[in-house]
Design an enzyme around this catalytic site. Structure first.
Site, mmCIF file in Angstrom:
data_model
loop_
_atom_site.group_PDB
_atom_site.id
_atom_site.type_symbol
_atom_site.label_atom_id
_atom_site.label_comp_id
_atom_site.label_asym_id
_atom_site.label_seq_id
_atom_site.Cartn_x
_atom_site.Cartn_y
_atom_site.Cartn_z
ATOM 1 N N SER A 1 5.930 -1.904 -2.145
ATOM 2 C CA SER A 1 5.890 -2.852 -3.272
ATOM 3 C C SER A 1 4.873 -2.414 -4.322
ATOM 4 O O SER A 1 3.852 -3.064 -4.514
ATOM 5 C CB SER A 1 5.644 -4.291 -2.799
ATOM 6 O OG SER A 1 4.622 -4.412 -1.821
ATOM 7 N N GLY B 1 0.830 -1.202 0.000
ATOM 8 C CA GLY B 1 0.000 0.000 0.000
ATOM 9 C C GLY B 1 0.863 1.250 0.000
ATOM 10 O O GLY B 1 2.093 1.183 0.133
ATOM 11 N N LEU B 2 0.198 2.378 -0.140
ATOM 12 C CA LEU B 2 0.878 3.677 -0.193
ATOM 13 C C LEU B 2 1.643 3.959 1.107
ATOM 14 O O LEU B 2 1.303 3.390 2.157
ATOM 15 C CB LEU B 2 -0.165 4.786 -0.375
ATOM 16 C CG LEU B 2 -0.838 4.921 -1.737
ATOM 17 C CD1 LEU B 2 -2.007 5.909 -1.634
ATOM 18 C CD2 LEU B 2 0.160 5.364 -2.797
ATOM 19 N N LYS C 1 0.636 -0.051 6.818
ATOM 20 C CA LYS C 1 1.247 -1.385 6.704
ATOM 21 C C LYS C 1 2.021 -1.765 7.962
ATOM 22 O O LYS C 1 1.820 -2.841 8.531
ATOM 23 C CB LYS C 1 2.196 -1.441 5.484
ATOM 24 C CG LYS C 1 1.550 -1.096 4.169
ATOM 25 C CD LYS C 1 2.553 -1.107 3.019
ATOM 26 C CE LYS C 1 3.644 -0.075 3.119
ATOM 27 N NZ LYS C 1 3.178 1.325 3.041
ATOM 28 N N THR C 2 2.926 -0.899 8.377
ATOM 29 C CA THR C 2 3.781 -1.210 9.524
ATOM 30 C C THR C 2 2.958 -1.310 10.804
ATOM 31 O O THR C 2 3.135 -2.247 11.600
ATOM 32 C CB THR C 2 4.893 -0.144 9.673
ATOM 33 O OG1 THR C 2 5.709 -0.171 8.492
ATOM 34 C CG2 THR C 2 5.760 -0.409 10.891
HETATM 35 N N1 LIG Z 1 -7.113 2.223 10.832
HETATM 36 C C1 LIG Z 1 -5.787 2.391 10.799
HETATM 37 N N2 LIG Z 1 -4.995 1.392 10.351
HETATM 38 C C2 LIG Z 1 -3.654 1.564 10.309
HETATM 39 N N3 LIG Z 1 -2.994 2.677 10.700
HETATM 40 C C3 LIG Z 1 -3.751 3.693 11.159
HETATM 41 C C4 LIG Z 1 -5.164 3.589 11.222
HETATM 42 N N4 LIG Z 1 -5.640 4.761 11.708
HETATM 43 C C5 LIG Z 1 -4.580 5.544 11.939
HETATM 44 N N5 LIG Z 1 -3.424 4.908 11.622
HETATM 45 C C6 LIG Z 1 -2.079 5.491 11.771
HETATM 46 O O1 LIG Z 1 -1.555 5.744 10.493
HETATM 47 C C7 LIG Z 1 -0.143 5.640 10.531
HETATM 48 C C8 LIG Z 1 0.296 4.666 9.453
HETATM 49 O O2 LIG Z 1 1.698 4.658 9.425
HETATM 50 P P1 LIG Z 1 2.561 3.378 9.050
HETATM 51 O O3 LIG Z 1 1.969 2.159 9.666
HETATM 52 O O4 LIG Z 1 3.965 3.699 9.372
HETATM 53 O O5 LIG Z 1 2.316 3.329 7.469
HETATM 54 P P2 LIG Z 1 3.153 2.553 6.351
HETATM 55 O O6 LIG Z 1 3.971 1.505 7.023
HETATM 56 O O7 LIG Z 1 2.095 2.006 5.442
HETATM 57 O O8 LIG Z 1 3.964 3.608 5.669
HETATM 58 C C9 LIG Z 1 0.236 5.147 11.919
HETATM 59 O O9 LIG Z 1 0.642 6.244 12.680
HETATM 60 C C10 LIG Z 1 -1.075 4.561 12.433
HETATM 61 O O10 LIG Z 1 -1.173 4.604 13.829
HETATM 62 MG MG LIG Z 2 6.057 1.234 7.053
#
Ligand SMILES: Nc1ncnc2c1ncn2[C@@H]1O[C@H](COP(=O)(O)OP(=O)(O)O)[C@@H](O)[C@H]1O
Ligand SMILES: [Mg+2]
Length: 181
Positions: free
Chosen positions: A88, A14-15, A20-21
């Site tokens: 990805s 995903g974006l 994701k993390t």
């Molecule tokens: N429903 C949700 N699911 C996942 N993350 C969420 C949600 N609502 C808010 N967030 C927040 O959005 C952010 C997503 O960041 P991260 O997980 O690092 O994204 P990625 O790894 O995709 O770049 C986190 O701070 C997370 O707590």
């Molecule tokens: Mg991440």
């Protein structure tokens, strides 16, 4: 003899800032608490170690995913629950990972670009908009949505816990997780 756990790879795509993390980290904890052998492969971590030499061109992004696929494949065939979290962005290389790994569950962490930009956890979107980061997915680089992912998590409409429940249900339905765990 107790039954060997069947390995699988949950491939979160995903974006940037889609979640994701956050989801994979929390889910890894939950699966560990249920007694599974779990490994996490995260984009930020891998890019500081195994793939330190790579950038963000199409070629380097594909190479990044190929190396991760190699590791995930070894772990999966040894009964580990592998949770990968990488943007990805390219469909073709995700499909290659699917073919290689076999027990592969593609999880599309779906979130509108505007919501991801508002989250901007590390300030990367702002930098990309200012032109300080080139080849930034969603701004100046493509993201190819999965066409037939096993799961779609809509993180602008569901909580992390709801997303995790969806994945756990899927794992139960497909027999990767026993009903009583
Ligand atoms: N429903 C949700 N699911 C996942 N993350 C969420 C949600 N609502 C808010 N967030 C927040 O959005 C952010 C997503 O960041 P991260 O997980 O690092 O994204 P990625 O790894 O995709 O770049 C986190 O701070 C997370 O707590
Ligand atoms: Mg991440």
């Amino acid at each position: 003899m107790c039954q060997e756990q069947k390995g699988f790879t949950l491939w979160f795509t995903g974006l940037p800032c889609s979640g994701k993390t956050a989801i994979a980290d929390r889910l890894a904890q939950v699966l560990k608490e249920r007694g599974l052998k779990v490994e996490r492969l995260d984009g930020d971590v891998v890019r500081q170690s195994l793939c330190r030499d790579l950038g963000f061109s199409r070629h380097d992004r594909d190479e990044n995913i190929r190396r991760v696929t190699f590791v995930a494949k070894l772990l999966t065939r040894n009964g580990v629950a592998v949770l990968t979290s990488f943007i990805s962005p390219y469909r073709e290389i995700r499909d290659e990972a699917r073919r290689e790994i076999g027990d592969f569950i593609e999880v599309y962490v779906k979130c509108p670009l505007e919501v991801c930009m508002a989250r901007d956890v590390k300030g990367m979107y702002q930098k990309a908009i200012r032109g300080e980061i080139k080849e930034f997915t969603g701004i100046s680089d493509p993201y190819e949505e999965p066409l037939q992912p096993e799961l779609i998590l809509e993180t602008d409409r569901e909580t992390i816990e709801e997303s995790i429940s969806k994945v756990l249900n899927y794992l139960r339905q497909t027999g990767y997780l026993e009903d009583n765990t």
